[in-house]
Design an enzyme around this catalytic site. Structure first.
Site, PDB file in Angstrom:
ATOM      1  N   HIS A 376      45.239 -38.662 -59.643  1.00  0.00           N
ATOM      2  CA  HIS A 376      44.600 -39.597 -59.946  1.00  0.00           C
ATOM      3  C   HIS A 376      42.878 -39.539 -59.484  1.00  0.00           C
ATOM      4  O   HIS A 376      42.777 -40.374 -59.232  1.00  0.00           O
ATOM      5  CB  HIS A 376      45.665 -40.753 -58.558  1.00  0.00           C
ATOM      6  N   LYS A 567      37.374 -54.571 -57.289  1.00  0.00           N
ATOM      7  CA  LYS A 567      38.061 -53.620 -56.383  1.00  0.00           C
ATOM      8  C   LYS A 567      37.694 -53.371 -55.494  1.00  0.00           C
ATOM      9  O   LYS A 567      37.273 -54.750 -54.731  1.00  0.00           O
ATOM     10  CB  LYS A 567      37.125 -52.216 -57.774  1.00  0.00           C
ATOM     11  N   ARG A 568      38.813 -52.436 -54.815  1.00  0.00           N
ATOM     12  CA  ARG A 568      38.303 -52.213 -53.417  1.00  0.00           C
ATOM     13  C   ARG A 568      37.107 -51.616 -53.558  1.00  0.00           C
ATOM     14  O   ARG A 568      36.081 -51.638 -54.462  1.00  0.00           O
ATOM     15  CB  ARG A 568      39.156 -50.269 -53.377  1.00  0.00           C
ATOM     16  N   LYS A 573      32.009 -46.376 -55.974  1.00  0.00           N
ATOM     17  CA  LYS A 573      32.431 -47.565 -57.074  1.00  0.00           C
ATOM     18  C   LYS A 573      31.641 -48.364 -56.936  1.00  0.00           C
ATOM     19  O   LYS A 573      31.210 -49.139 -57.887  1.00  0.00           O
ATOM     20  CB  LYS A 573      33.431 -48.317 -56.555  1.00  0.00           C
ATOM     21  N   THR A 675      41.434 -49.357 -64.418  1.00  0.00           N
ATOM     22  CA  THR A 675      42.426 -50.239 -64.902  1.00  0.00           C
ATOM     23  C   THR A 675      41.559 -52.079 -65.375  1.00  0.00           C
ATOM     24  O   THR A 675      42.361 -52.877 -65.932  1.00  0.00           O
ATOM     25  CB  THR A 675      43.250 -50.255 -64.382  1.00  0.00           C
ATOM     26  N   LYS A 679      41.779 -54.845 -67.724  1.00  0.00           N
ATOM     27  CA  LYS A 679      41.872 -55.910 -68.109  1.00  0.00           C
ATOM     28  C   LYS A 679      40.761 -57.439 -68.131  1.00  0.00           C
ATOM     29  O   LYS A 679      41.002 -58.209 -69.283  1.00  0.00           O
ATOM     30  CB  LYS A 679      41.991 -56.239 -66.535  1.00  0.00           C
TER      31      LYS A 679
HETATM   32  C1  LIG Z   1      43.925 -53.479 -61.779  1.00  0.00           C
HETATM   33  C2  LIG Z   1      43.953 -53.608 -59.943  1.00  0.00           C
HETATM   34  C3  LIG Z   1      42.739 -53.291 -59.106  1.00  0.00           C
HETATM   35  C4  LIG Z   1      42.487 -51.702 -59.949  1.00  0.00           C
HETATM   36  O1  LIG Z   1      40.920 -52.478 -59.931  1.00  0.00           O
HETATM   37  P1  LIG Z   1      39.748 -50.567 -60.661  1.00  0.00           P
HETATM   38  O2  LIG Z   1      38.715 -52.240 -60.912  1.00  0.00           O
HETATM   39  O3  LIG Z   1      40.408 -50.029 -61.872  1.00  0.00           O
HETATM   40  O4  LIG Z   1      39.666 -49.954 -59.765  1.00  0.00           O
HETATM   41  C5  LIG Z   1      42.490 -52.922 -57.677  1.00  0.00           C
HETATM   42  N1  LIG Z   1      43.559 -54.456 -57.233  1.00  0.00           N
HETATM   43  C6  LIG Z   1      44.260 -55.033 -58.151  1.00  0.00           C
HETATM   44  C7  LIG Z   1      44.808 -56.116 -56.580  1.00  0.00           C
HETATM   45  C8  LIG Z   1      44.349 -55.063 -59.869  1.00  0.00           C
HETATM   46  O5  LIG Z   1      45.061 -56.322 -60.050  1.00  0.00           O
END
Ligand SMILES: *Cc1c(COP(=O)(O)O)cnc(C)c1O
Length: 832
Positions: A376, A567-568, A573, A675, A679
């Site tokens: 990952h 995101k985190r 990022k 991911t 979404k």
């Molecule tokens: C999808 C998701 C992530 C991953 O987000 P990225 O933008 O791909 O880093 C992290 N936390 C939550 C709660 C999510 O639903």
């Protein structure tokens, strides 16, 4: 003081697009809920709280899973089907009530039944705590995979840890992140079945004795110093349409003896509990360590604990059914989600060789054919390594096995033409450069028949960088499985309004088969469809605006462009890049307040690891910029900045359907897949992003005109870094960037404390490893392209529709079908 042009009005939640239930179905649901409320919760309708109703409803829904659950298991045994075991230290599940009802087709029957009982089902949604047993993308992927494996009727178990406390609860106070323990279990968990009768001993420490057998082969016996117990809790995971139900089995740790009676009776009440506390500590908390290894011994104990329990459990199941352990690879596929379960390689070898007395070579063959490993991350700080002395002390026999595996592996590597000292030290399981550490990624690689990355770009880099040399020793093992998301949660449940339009436009098959979304294509120019899409998006934005007002007392205009980065929080990022652009835009608006600006709401959400100071400072900066911008009357209708605290799955479900723009702006080469990008695109947000992770594949699919790509490519990033990361020249060339940095350093956003963000600005100026400054100008320009498209409403909606139409491929059903065919060798049944 904040004013907006429009108030956030309340909107009715959209109904699920499933068929209308019959009176009999509604009556059955009503009776079931009533019975649970009375006999399981012990309340009546008059005294019941929302929580009581939630528990009664959840238990009634759970009942509907049990028969298909048992039937799925029976069929798997009867047909001798191969099982998949997904080992993951994280499962970021979120809430389950609507997820389960949706997959079982119960949503509308239960909504009507609860309505008859005087309960608004939407109110129950927020009563359920999020199961946040994960940090971010990796844990959420595991949850999406559980849904897809069940939906494709693959017999599977997810194995993990039942943490008493999941990811910390984030509170933002005075702009700073504070962490508080999260207590998802404090009111019980109606979804779980405790299995106290299934308990495994997990051992640590002690010594290893070599015993000569009459045949002259040594046998090794591990005399452990410490034993604790693993108790499983099962959650049924129903697939789409409830055809197949799998199990998520999470392990809880407990002491063999609940207390030391002698100590207790002699008055040492605390000392009597020491062993219990030590044991239970293992499943106490999830490590909040996204993208970097927690170096603690406890973390290694957690990893071995769940690996050992899971391997014992699955081998027990296998041998009870098939008798012979040698058929393991034919009937079992084990997938290691990142390196956290990598000790499985040594532990499976120990079970086979020491406990089952299988000769080494044959045991190795069984191990490699059974295991698969998913990588990952390429970030060096996130690749787990453990000090040799720690492993020797905690897992002495496993360490011996690792040495032997390494010796045989190095013999093989030596035969290669590429072999030399550098090559051997790079492929060795032991890193000799940093005080002798075991490389867990290498162990997982050597012990698995398949090593996959999680996007095309990432898999390519896996092969070219971290595992370049191992790939030469074991060619053909590295492959790609681009991540996916479950459309059941991220479209059907999160955005029922959009789903209804898609059902009407593309047909009900859309619910079963994500690829059918492409039927939208011929209609993307249809203005009636634009209006319908627009109305749904606006409703979702109004609902989010209300949430923002309730939680932060900030009023935002639902007609503004909702620009979302959730995101985190991590330097790679680049939330910082987004904040710098926000400041630049703010300054430009102040300079020319009467220009035709596109009104924007910048929405941020995300948690920073508790010990990650730069990330916490980025949160503070976002909040400080928000403070200044939101109270400036010059830009009051044009720009708002919002930091929503405590990002989790449920908050994501609120934000994503309301997003117009999706920020995916990582330094190229650093985001393995992402991911969140999928979404958001699925829900019709346009992406502004770099050519990183799965953005590359989203770009290929949605096409140049429907995405905003900017910035350095992976190769350019490498070249730039090689040339030096002092940004003096870059900043000197960009008036705007220089102004932004000076504004931060002047204390505009930190009155009385101009040095507050010095750690951020100094890094940007002198060691800009994440190349924020290098990408600033092209990012700012791309944002102005966003503005231009936004003003052409028909063009914007066409692009938005094309995003939804063209991202069906990112369904985790597709991802799981690829794992099934190319790694696990198990058949799938299409979800429909
Ligand atoms: C999808 C998701 C992530 C991953 O987000 P990225 O933008 O791909 O880093 C992290 N936390 C939550 C709660 C999510 O639903």
């Amino acid at each position: 003081m904040s004013i907006s042009t429009e108030d956030a009005e309340a909107v009715e939640p959209a109904r699920s697009p499933a068929a209308t239930p019959t009176e009999a179905q509604i009556a059955a649901a009503r009776d079931a809920i009533n019975a649970k409320l009375t006999y399981a919760v012990g309340k009546n309708a008059v005294t019941a709280s929302d929580r009581d109703w939630f528990v009664a409803t959840a238990l009634a829904v759970r009942d509907r899973m049990v028969d298909p659950w048992i039937a799925s298991s029976k069929a798997t045994y009867a047909e001798g089907r191969k099982r998949v075991y997904y080992l993951s230290l994280e499962f970021l599940i979120g809430r389950l009530l609507f997820d389960a009802m949706n997959n079982l087709g119960l949503t509308e029957a239960f909504r009507a039944a609860l309505g008859d009982l005087g309960v608004d089902m939407e109110r129950l949604r927020t009563v359920e705590p999020d199961a946040a047993l994960g940090n971010g993308g990796l844990g959420r992927l595991a949850a999406c995979f559980m849904d897809s494996m069940a939906s494709l009727s693959i017999p599977a178990y997810g194995y993990g840890i039942r943490y008493d406390h999941g990811l910390f609860r984030q509170v933002v106070k005075g702009g700073w992140q504070q962490e508080y323990p999260e207590t998802w279990l404090s009111f019980g968990n109606p979804w779980q079945f405790e299995r106290p009768e299934v308990v495994y001993d997990i051992q640590f420490g002690g010594s290893v004795e070599a015993i000569m057998t009459p045949s002259g082969v040594a046998r090794y016996v591990w005399h452990a110093a410490e034993t604790i117990e693993a108790v499983p809790y099962d959650t049924p995971i129903p697939g789409w349409r409830g055809r197949h139900v799998n199990t998520l089995r999470l392990w809880s740790a407990r002491a063999v003896d609940p207390l030391r009676l002698d100590a207790f009776n002699s008055g040492d009440h605390i000392g009597a509990l020491v062993e219990q506390v030590r044991a239970e500590t293992i499943s106490k908390i999830l490590y909040p360590s996204d993208e970097s290894a927690a170096g603690q011994e406890l973390r290694l104990r957690q990893e071995y604990f769940f690996v050992s329990a899971s391997l014992q459990d699955l081998i027990h199941r296998h041998t009870r059914t098939y008798g012979d352990i040698r058929s393991l690879p034919d009937k079992v596929a084990i997938q290691l989600n990142d390196t956290h379960p990598a000790i499985s390689v040594a532990e499976l070898m120990r079970i086979l060789v020491d406990l089952r007395e299988i000769p080494w070579d044959e045991a190795w063959d069984i191990t490699v054919r059974t295991l698969g490993y998913t990588n990952h991350t390429l970030l060096p700080e996130a690749l787990e390594t453990w000090p040799v002395p720690l492993l020797e002390r905690l897992l002495p026999r496993q360490m011996q096995i690792i040495y032997l595996v390494n010796a045989i592996h190095l013999e093989k590597a030596k035969k290669l033409p590429e072999s030399n000292d550098r090559f051997l030290s790079s492929v060795s399981l032991i890193d000799e450069n940093n005080g002798r550490r075991v490389r867990m990624g290498h162990l997982a690689f050597i012990g698995s028949h398949s090593i996959n990355g999680v996007s095309a770009l990432h898999s390519d880099l896996v092969k070219k960088t971290i595992f370049h040399d191992l790939d030469l020793v074991y060619p053909g093992r590295v492959n790609n499985k681009t991540n996916g998301i479950t459309f059941r949660r991220w479209l059907h449940e999160a955005n029922p309004g959009l789903t209804r339009i898609l059902v009407d436009t593309c047909g009900p098959e859309i619910l079963d088969d994500a690829t059918v979304l492409d039927r939208l294509e011929p209609r993307v120019g249809d203005t009636a469809l634009h209006d319908a899409f627009g109305a749904v998006r606006r409703n979702n934005k109004v609902a989010l605006a209300k949430l923002i007002r309730d939680r932060l007392d900030i009023r935002v205009n639902p007609n503004a462009l909702f620009d979302v980065q959730i995101k985190r929080i991590h330097e790679y990022k680049r939330q910082l890049l987004n904040i710098l652009e926000t400041i630049a835009l703010y300054q430009a608006m102040r300079a020319q307040p009467h220009k035709e600006w596109v009104p924007r709401v910048k929405i941020f959400a995300g948690k920073a690891a508790a010990s990650y100071h730069q990330a916490k400072l980025i949160i503070k900066l976002a909040n400080d910029v928000a403070q200044v911008v939101n109270s400036d009357p010059t830009v009051r209708d044009l720009l708002k900045v919002v930091f929503l605290p405590n990002y989790n799955v449920s908050l994501a479900e609120m934000i994503i359907p309301a997003a117009d723009l999706s920020e995916q702006i990582s330094t190229a080469g650093m985001e393995a897949s992402g991911t969140g990008n999928m979404k958001l695109a699925l829900n019709g947000a346009l992406t502004i992003g770099t050519l990183d992770g799965a953005n590359v594949e989203i770009h290929e699919r949605v096409g140049d005109d429907n995405i905003f790509i900017f910035g350095l490519t992976t190769e350019e990033v490498a070249a730039r870094r090689a040339a030096g990361i002092d940004a003096g020249d870059t900043i000197a060339k960009s008036r705007m960037l220089a102004d932004v940095l000076e504004a931060i350093e002047s204390g505009i956003f930190s009155p009385g404390e101009p040095g507050r963000f010095a750690a951020l600005t100094t890094a940007l100026r002198h060691h800009d490893y994440f190349l924020v400054t290098a990408d600033f100008d092209s990012y700012y320009a791309a944002q102005r392209d966003v503005d231009a498209l936004w003003l052409d409403r028909a063009a914007w909606w066409k692009a938005s529709l094309l995003n939804t139409a063209r991202v069906g491929w990112f369904s985790s059903d597709r991802t799981i079908a690829e794992y099934a065919k190319e790694i696990w060798n198990v058949p799938v049944r299409p979800a429909g």
